[in-house]
Design an enzyme around this catalytic site. Structure first.
Site, PDB file in Angstrom:
ATOM      1  N   LYS A 245       0.841  -1.203   0.000  1.00 56.10           N
ATOM      2  CA  LYS A 245       0.000   0.000   0.000  1.00 56.10           C
ATOM      3  C   LYS A 245       0.878   1.255   0.000  1.00 56.10           C
ATOM      4  CE  LYS A 245      -3.914   1.995   2.622  1.00 56.10           C
ATOM      5  NZ  LYS A 245      -4.785   1.815   3.815  1.00 56.10           N
TER       6      LYS A 245
ATOM      7  N   SER B  64      -9.782   1.724   2.974  1.00 57.57           N
ATOM      8  CA  SER B  64      -8.953   2.492   2.083  1.00 57.57           C
ATOM      9  C   SER B  64      -7.921   1.673   1.300  1.00 57.57           C
ATOM     10  CB  SER B  64      -8.214   3.568   2.875  1.00 57.57           C
ATOM     11  OG  SER B  64      -7.305   2.988   3.796  1.00 57.57           O
TER      12      SER B  64
ATOM     13  N   SER C  16      -9.830  -0.616   7.157  1.00 54.41           N
ATOM     14  CA  SER C  16      -9.270  -0.400   5.816  1.00 54.41           C
ATOM     15  C   SER C  16      -8.578  -1.608   5.201  1.00 54.41           C
ATOM     16  CB  SER C  16      -8.288   0.774   5.835  1.00 54.41           C
ATOM     17  OG  SER C  16      -8.988   1.991   5.848  1.00 54.41           O
TER      18      SER C  16
END
Lengths: 560, 106
Positions: free
Chosen positions: A84, A159, A183
């Site tokens: 990420k 997210s 997330s």
């Protein structure tokens, strides 16, 4: 090891690593195939914002050299992984999908990134996310939305939507995300993969760009519980660079990780670890050796929690609580799957009962005071001076305002203002102070429930993947997407989402398994059981079959 | 959801403008209306926490009660200065450079 045919193949990463380690296939060939998958699929999915082709092939060749010399490159030997874009990668863009950090290359790498490399993993690139991890749909990224591989008109969740979509579509075997309010688990649920938020403190946050420091935790995505447990084994462990890092180890068979408690206060209310401290104590910490600044060196880690003993542990006699309050706020088709999962566990001998924790309904409102308050403080560092964007203006204060107004998107600004307000004189005690007290109330309610239950289960998300653009205009509606996942962050407890069939629309549903602090082993046992009994999930429409080559090879291996 | 006892929104337009100034965000007039509406809705929802009796409850600032965390005082090489400054918006003589912070002296 039980082998299941179909999409959720147990033992995927470990088996692929073994094949590379044994020289049956080269790490370079595996990485090339996954890079081909990215070339083919990423234009449609937008899961990766940066690919690191050159360094990936170099890492893969290094793994192959070690194998040729008869050395073991590590537990993730040659495994292609995605990271990420809020995890620092030295010399590789790390942007938080924000204009503020567009093009920024950090001068050091996150401890978890170094841990992956030390374990032999090959980093393919950085994945798209909601800006600064604020969102539940990956729609607030400055680089555009990520699409759900099962239906391109739907969101992947967020997210960490890029990491979830990358694993679901076969562009990476394992991916790292971060989970502040759901997330990792919510996008895992929406994309039909496994995703886990570890116990707070068991994974280093050094090099994770901070959103809400008392809630943030790095965790893995994978296509199976074993893959996630394997990746967790590699990234978990003490790090002297993170003052909230815990010294944990695993004895191979207990239901809890062992804690070296030298830094833990046993005083104070809200001590979620108190129960553990009175139990077994282990001094053998997973130590980090030989760290030097600049090029961070972390000792080879392996918590060894992905073993048959953990993953095949019977659930006979395990006490499972179905969370009533979470059930009340979810769609009927999702609820049906949760109840099926509970029944399956009961059939296997688990003692399943409904449990009511009324305090859970206060988790979401408390979170939307605590997380923005911490974010408003953490994001004060983006001032146009040391890194990232600068918009010139006549003096230093107007330069800062111009920079922040131009660099942050509207959701980030909303949360900064919300947090600034909650912390401001006159409102501090009514909002932030009260939310912190509610946090204590919630933790104590969890601990009472864990007197009667070993794990709790519920939905991961209220619905299957919702439509692109459906919720982005109404912040409060979007915030409700995290109603099932936020309680674990406030308590610092571990939690995992496992695919369990589909909803009425044919899209994946995730069932969440929650455990008390350091309860990762029992959590993995129950999750692996659910995975074995879950209805088979078809691969998504957009799925690179290059990786099926290895799956077939694996199944032949298992048939022998 | 708990009803707001105030007739108007929970946060006023002026308060939003003030908070934006504190947070060093420039918000234009149109945006101010939108943010006021959205922040009021979120605060109305978040204000539910007031309904819980927390008398005598100690606040949790952190899920793990760590105390006195300190590293060994071992010298090591810092991150290379050039590498840090390389990504800075403006530098001079090995330092970060900022716009002027005070008026020219008379």
């Amino acid at each position: 090891m039980t082998v299941r045919r179909g999409f959720t193949t147990t033992g995927w990463a470990a088996t692929l690593a073994a094949m590379i380690r044994n020289g049956e296939v080269s790490a370079r060939e595996v990485s090339s195939r996954y890079l081909d998958a990215i070339t083919e699929l990423n234009p449609s999915l937008n899961a990766f914002t940066t690919t690191t082709v050159e360094s990936a092939l170099e890492q893969a060749e290094q793994v192959d050299r070690l194998v040729a010399r008869g050395e073991d490159p590590g537990p993730l030997c040659g495994i292609p992984v995605a990271v990420k874009d809020n995890l620092c990668t030295r010399g590789i863009p790390t942007t938080c999908s924000s204009r503020m950090l567009d093009g920024w290359c950090p001068p050091y790498s996150a401890t978890v990134v170094e841990a992956l490399r030390q374990a032999g993993a090959v980093i393919l690139g950085k994945t798209n996310m909601d800006e600064f991890a604020m969102g539940s749909s990956t729609e607030t990224s400055v680089y555009g939305v990520t699409h759900n591989p099962y239906n391109l008109e739907r969101v992947p969740g967020g997210s960490s939507g890029g990491s979830a979509a990358a694993v679901a579509s076969g562009m990476a075997v394992v991916a790292l995300g971060s989970d502040t309010g759901g997330s990792i688990r919510q996008p895992a649920s929406l994309c039909g993969v496994v995703g886990m938020k570890p116990t707070y403190g068991t994974v280093s946050r050094f090099g994770l760009i901070a959103f809400a420091s008392s809630l943030d935790q790095v965790g893995p995505f994978g296509r199976s519980v074993q893959d996630v447990a394997l990746a967790y084994s590699v990234i978990a462990g003490y790090d002297s660079m993170d003052s909230t890092s815990l010294k944990v180890s695993f004895d191979g068979h207990s239901r809890f990780l062992q804690l070296d408690d030298s830094n833990i206060s046993t005083r104070g209310v809200g001590n979620t670890l108190k129960g553990r401290l009175d139990g077994e104590r282990a001094s053998s910490a997973v130590a980090v050796a030989g760290r030097t600044t600049g090029t961070v060196q972390v000792g080879s880690r392996d918590l060894g929690i992905y073993t048959d003993e953990v993953l095949n542990a019977p659930v006979d006699g395990i006490r499972v609580g179905i969370l009533k309050e979470i059930s009340d706020s979810i769609a009927p088709d999702v609820h049906r799957r949760v109840m099926e999962a509970a029944e399956a566990l009961a059939t296997l001998g688990a003692r399943v009962d409904e449990v009511s924790i009324p305090e859970l309904s206060y988790a979401l409102p408390a979170y939307y005071l605590i997380a923005p308050a911490e974010a408003s403080s953490n994001l004060a560092r983006y001032d146009g001076i040391r890194y990232g964007l600068r918009v010139e203006d006549e003096d230093v204060v107007s330069m800062m305002s111009a920079t922040r107004s131009s660099g942050f998107g509207s959701e980030v600004k909303r949360r900064i203002m919300l947090g600034t307000y909650a912390l401001s004189a006159g409102y501090y005690d009514a909002y932030y102070g009260q939310a912190q007290r509610v946090r204590t109330v919630l933790i104590e309610a969890f601990l009472r429930a864990y007197n009667d239950f070993d794990v709790l289960i519920g939905a991961t998300a209220p619905t299957t993947a919702f439509g692109l653009g459906e919720k982005i205009g109404d912040p409060l509606t979007m915030y409700m997407s995290d109603v099932c996942t936020i309680p674990s962050n406030l308590a610092g407890h571990p939690s995992i989402s496992v695919p369990y069939g589909t909803g009425d629309d044919g899209l994946p549903v995730g069932v969440q398994v929650l455990a008390p602090a350091l309860g990762e082993p029992v959590m993995f046992s129950v999750a692996a059981t659910l995975e074995r009994v879950a209805p088979e999930l078809q691969p998504p429409k957009l799925y690179h079959d290059g990786s099926l080559y290895y799956k077939n090879a694996y199944l032949q291996e298992a048939d022998r | 959801m708990q009803q707001d006892t105030e007739s108007s929104g929970r946060i006023s337009r002026d308060e939003v403008a003030h908070v934006a100034r504190l947070a060093r965000l420039k918000i234009d007039e149109d945006e101010l209306d939108t943010y006021t509406k959205q922040l009021s809705a979120v605060l109305d929802y978040a204000a539910q926490v007031a309904a819980i009796d927390t008398a005598g409850v100690v606040p949790t600032s952190h899920p793990i009660p760590l105390i006195n965390v300190a590293r060994e005082d071992t010298p090591s090489s810092p991150i290379d200065r050039e590498e840090v400054l390389y990504m800075a918006p403006d530098t001079e003589a090995g330092m970060f450079k900022v716009p002027r912070i005070m008026e020219d002296s008379p």
